[in-house]
Each structure stands twice: as C-alpha cells, then as structure tokens.
Design a protein around this motif. Structure first.
Motif, PDB file in Angstrom:
ATOM      1  N   VAL A 129      37.467  33.148  36.276  1.00 31.62           N
ATOM      2  CA  VAL A 129      37.940  33.517  34.989  1.00 31.62           C
ATOM      3  C   VAL A 129      37.057  32.536  34.088  1.00 31.62           C
ATOM      4  N   LEU A 130      37.152  31.131  34.390  1.00 32.25           N
ATOM      5  CA  LEU A 130      36.561  30.218  33.559  1.00 32.25           C
ATOM      6  C   LEU A 130      35.001  30.528  33.478  1.00 32.25           C
ATOM      7  N   PHE A 131      34.594  30.596  34.771  1.00 31.23           N
ATOM      8  CA  PHE A 131      33.140  30.895  34.724  1.00 31.23           C
ATOM      9  C   PHE A 131      32.678  31.932  34.161  1.00 31.23           C
ATOM     10  N   ALA A 132      33.313  33.320  34.154  1.00 28.33           N
ATOM     11  CA  ALA A 132      33.024  34.176  33.430  1.00 28.33           C
ATOM     12  C   ALA A 132      32.652  34.045  32.049  1.00 28.33           C
ATOM     13  N   ARG A 133      33.376  33.125  31.344  1.00 29.49           N
ATOM     14  CA  ARG A 133      33.295  32.820  29.961  1.00 29.49           C
ATOM     15  C   ARG A 133      32.029  31.946  29.751  1.00 29.49           C
ATOM     16  N   ALA A 137      26.832  35.384  35.870  1.00 34.90           N
ATOM     17  CA  ALA A 137      26.269  35.285  37.226  1.00 34.90           C
ATOM     18  C   ALA A 137      26.992  34.448  38.072  1.00 34.90           C
ATOM     19  N   ALA A 138      27.123  33.284  37.539  1.00 34.22           N
ATOM     20  CA  ALA A 138      28.331  32.520  38.178  1.00 34.22           C
ATOM     21  C   ALA A 138      29.722  33.012  38.762  1.00 34.22           C
ATOM     22  N   ALA A 139      30.320  33.621  37.530  1.00 36.32           N
ATOM     23  CA  ALA A 139      31.488  34.246  38.269  1.00 36.32           C
ATOM     24  C   ALA A 139      31.318  35.268  39.440  1.00 36.32           C
ATOM     25  N   ALA A 140      30.346  36.266  39.120  1.00 38.95           N
ATOM     26  CA  ALA A 140      29.982  37.062  40.206  1.00 38.95           C
ATOM     27  C   ALA A 140      29.674  36.459  41.505  1.00 38.95           C
ATOM     28  N   LEU A 141      28.959  35.305  41.506  1.00 34.26           N
ATOM     29  CA  LEU A 141      28.520  34.579  42.879  1.00 34.26           C
ATOM     30  C   LEU A 141      30.167  34.136  43.495  1.00 34.26           C
ATOM     31  N   LEU A 142      31.075  34.165  42.589  1.00 33.65           N
ATOM     32  CA  LEU A 142      32.221  33.542  43.421  1.00 33.65           C
ATOM     33  C   LEU A 142      33.266  34.730  44.096  1.00 33.65           C
ATOM     34  N   LEU A 143      32.806  36.012  43.633  1.00 33.33           N
ATOM     35  CA  LEU A 143      33.416  37.005  43.946  1.00 33.33           C
ATOM     36  C   LEU A 143      33.703  37.391  45.416  1.00 33.33           C
TER      37      LEU A 143
END
Length: 164
Positions: A129-133, A137-143
């Motif tokens: 959630v924090l990365f998505a803000r 791309a960073a948030a997607a890499l954690l999925l």
C-alpha cells in the motif's frame, strides 16, 4: 536524472550503490533463512504435509526470484523518496521474513511460525500500500512475494495442524 527526497539529483553511481545495498539487505535475510534450514531436509521430508505441498527443490528458485524483486522494489522507492517511513515498512517485512525460517525449520515451532507469518503477511500488505503511493511498479514487484507468502502461510498452517 532521478531526484532524491531533498530535490538533489541522484547520480548513477550513487543509485548503483544503493541498489547494491538493497541487494545486500535482502541477501542477509536470505542467508539467515539458509542458515535456518541447515540440516533440516530430512526433518522437513518426515513431516506430514498436505497433498498440495510443492516439492522442496522449488523453494530455492522461487525465493531467489522473489528476493530479487523485493530488492528492486525497495530501490525504486528509495530513488523516489529516499529512506523514510515507507522504507521502514519494507525493512520491517524483511526482518520478519528473516525470522520465519529459523522459527519454522530451525526451532520446529510451527504454531509460532504461523503467527509470525501472519504478521509478516500484514507487513507486506502495508508495504505494498505504501509503495503504491510512491511507485506503482515497486508495489507490483511485491505482489508475487505477497502471493507466495499467502501460499506459505496456508502451507505452514496445514503442516502445523497435521503435525500437532
């Protein structure tokens, strides 16, 4: 050129060193995990496991890819906002990641390991959630990591139930 949180440009050299630092942090977490499974192959094989448990050889390649994604995700966020609260969440989930393997494999504390992996799962979710803000791309890499930890938590719970 990327800009740091204070607006100063991030040089290519500084950025490469930062990426190396994120890789090193992830390597330390992985190394703790490797140390946590030393000499436990037979013990793990002797556990009652659900039919959907993957073969043990699969864990190494999966975690190698996931750790690379975790490092790059952290680095992407750092390039945008520097090291602050968002990366403290990344650090917390990485510490929890390092703790789980010795709990499960080294100590054989399947119930405690399950409680810990639930906390880790929540920490990864917060990090996403924090990365998505900051960086989609960073948030997607954690999925994929979050998905694998979801699977690992279900496997942990099942092994705990089957072996209590």
């Amino acid at each position: 050129m990327e800009k740091s949180q204070d607006g100063s440009p991030i040089s290519g050299r500084r950025s490469r060193w930062a990426l190396a630092g994120f890789a090193a942090a992830v390597f330390v977490a992985a190394a703790i995990g490797v140390l946590g499974v030393q000499g436990t192959t037979e013990e793990y094989a002797s556990l009652r496991q659900p039919g959907w448990a993957p073969p043990s050889w699969l864990f190494g390649p999966v975690w190698t890819v996931l750790y690379a994604l975790i490092a790059v995700a952290g680095w992407l966020v750092w390039r945008r906002v520097g090291f602050g609260p968002t990366l403290w969440a990344w650090t917390a989930q990485l510490v929890l990641n390092a703790i789980w393997t010795p709990l499960f494999f080294g100590a054989g504390r399947y119930g405690l390991a399950f409680a810990e992996i639930v906390v880790m799962w929540l920490a990864i979710g917060l990090t996403v959630v924090l990365f998505a803000r900051v960086s989609r791309a960073a948030a997607a890499l954690l999925l994929p990591y979050w998905a694998w930890v979801t699977f690992a938590a279900a496997l942990n719970l099942s092994i705990w139930q089957l072996n209590s």
